[in-house]
Write an enzyme that holds these catalytic residues in place. Structure first.
Site, PDB file in Angstrom:
ATOM      1  N   ASP A   1      61.104 -82.966  33.116  1.00  0.00           N
ATOM      2  CA  ASP A   1      59.743 -82.643  32.709  1.00  0.00           C
ATOM      3  C   ASP A   1      59.214 -81.548  33.646  1.00  0.00           C
ATOM      4  OD1 ASP A   1      57.390 -82.678  31.298  1.00  0.00           O
ATOM      5  OD2 ASP A   1      57.045 -84.813  31.495  1.00  0.00           O
TER       6      ASP A   1
ATOM      7  N   ARG B   1      55.713 -71.422  32.277  1.00  0.00           N
ATOM      8  CA  ARG B   1      54.668 -72.190  32.971  1.00  0.00           C
ATOM      9  C   ARG B   1      54.602 -71.845  34.451  1.00  0.00           C
ATOM     10  NH1 ARG B   1      55.248 -78.259  30.211  1.00  0.00           N
ATOM     11  NH2 ARG B   1      55.163 -77.517  28.047  1.00  0.00           N
TER      12      ARG B   1
ATOM     13  N   ASP C   1      52.728 -80.867  37.573  1.00  0.00           N
ATOM     14  CA  ASP C   1      51.803 -80.890  36.441  1.00  0.00           C
ATOM     15  C   ASP C   1      50.464 -81.479  36.877  1.00  0.00           C
ATOM     16  OD1 ASP C   1      53.811 -79.812  34.955  1.00  0.00           O
ATOM     17  OD2 ASP C   1      53.900 -81.433  33.476  1.00  0.00           O
TER      18      ASP C   1
END
Length: 229
Positions: free
Chosen positions: A127, A183, A131
């Protein structure tokens, strides 16, 4: 207190009492450790290395992280006053969570960490590296390495979570991003200050969407397809 095992780290990081937790050695597993409020999670410092990174803009030392969490991530969920520093985190499976996941939390400082996985697996095998979601405020990521990963750092949970994530405030300062597909960071709804970062072989760098506000200053890109989008 100093911890050398996964169970000891899980126990020491829990709760809301004030505590400095020092990780010594390498800890392996397939899970994430929940970090409570008022905690400093710090890797026992080893020898540092001077790393110019061809940055020119970065004149300070990026500490070499010798304390490793292999397959073990750190999660800060609905907490405040947390420091994560001088820890190397790698190859946390998506089934466990992010390398560092910060959710609905406030006043969190991530400093001198090294987070990575690999790009030999499918993009969803792991993942995110770091985050920051669900309305976090007062988050800083500084002097860290994010590398060898498909999805670097996501700010904002989802396209439908604007009512919560508009509150997000985060700063990325003096970080080194390399061998990242996307990202770098990707920001939804919230406000981000991305300053004095160095990017090397990052396909999709700073990405703003869904009403995000991003101030990008004094960053350097090398071999990028889309530095800003």
């Amino acid at each position: 207190m100093t911890v050398t095992s996964l169970s000891a780290l899980q126990s020491a990081a829990s709760g809301t009492d004030k505590k400095i937790v020092i990780i010594s050695g390498t800890i392996s597993g397939n899970t994430v450790v929940n970090v409570g409020s008022n905690k400093s999670i710090i890797g026992k410092k080893g020898s540092g290395e001077f790393c110019s990174l061809a940055m020119r803009r970065c004149k300070r030392v990026l500490t070499s992280c010798v304390i490793a969490l292999n397959g073990v991530g750190l999660r800060v969920n609905k907490q405040s006053n947390v420091i994560i520093r001088n820890v190397k985190i790698s190859k946390v499976l998506a089934s466990a969570g992010d390398a560092i996941g910060i959710q609905a939390s406030h006043r969190v400082w991530v400093d001198h960490v090294d987070v990575s996985s690999d790009m030999s697996h499918d993009k969803d095998y792991y993942d995110g590296l770091i985050d920051i979601t669900h309305g976090c405020t007062g988050i800083t990521v500084s002097y860290s390495r994010l590398h060898d990963h498909w999805k670097g750092s996501l700010v904002g949970h989802s396209d439908s979570n604007g009512s919560e994530d508009r509150a997000i405030t985060v700063t990325y300062y003096h970080n080194y991003w390399y061998n990242i597909n996307s990202r770098g960071p990707s920001v939804r709804f919230g406000r981000a200050h991305v300053v004095n970062n160095y990017y090397n072989n990052v396909k999709d760098g700073i990405n703003t969407r869904q009403g995000a506000q991003v101030l990008a200053q004094n960053n350097v890109w090398r071999s990028e397809s889309f530095p800003l989008s």
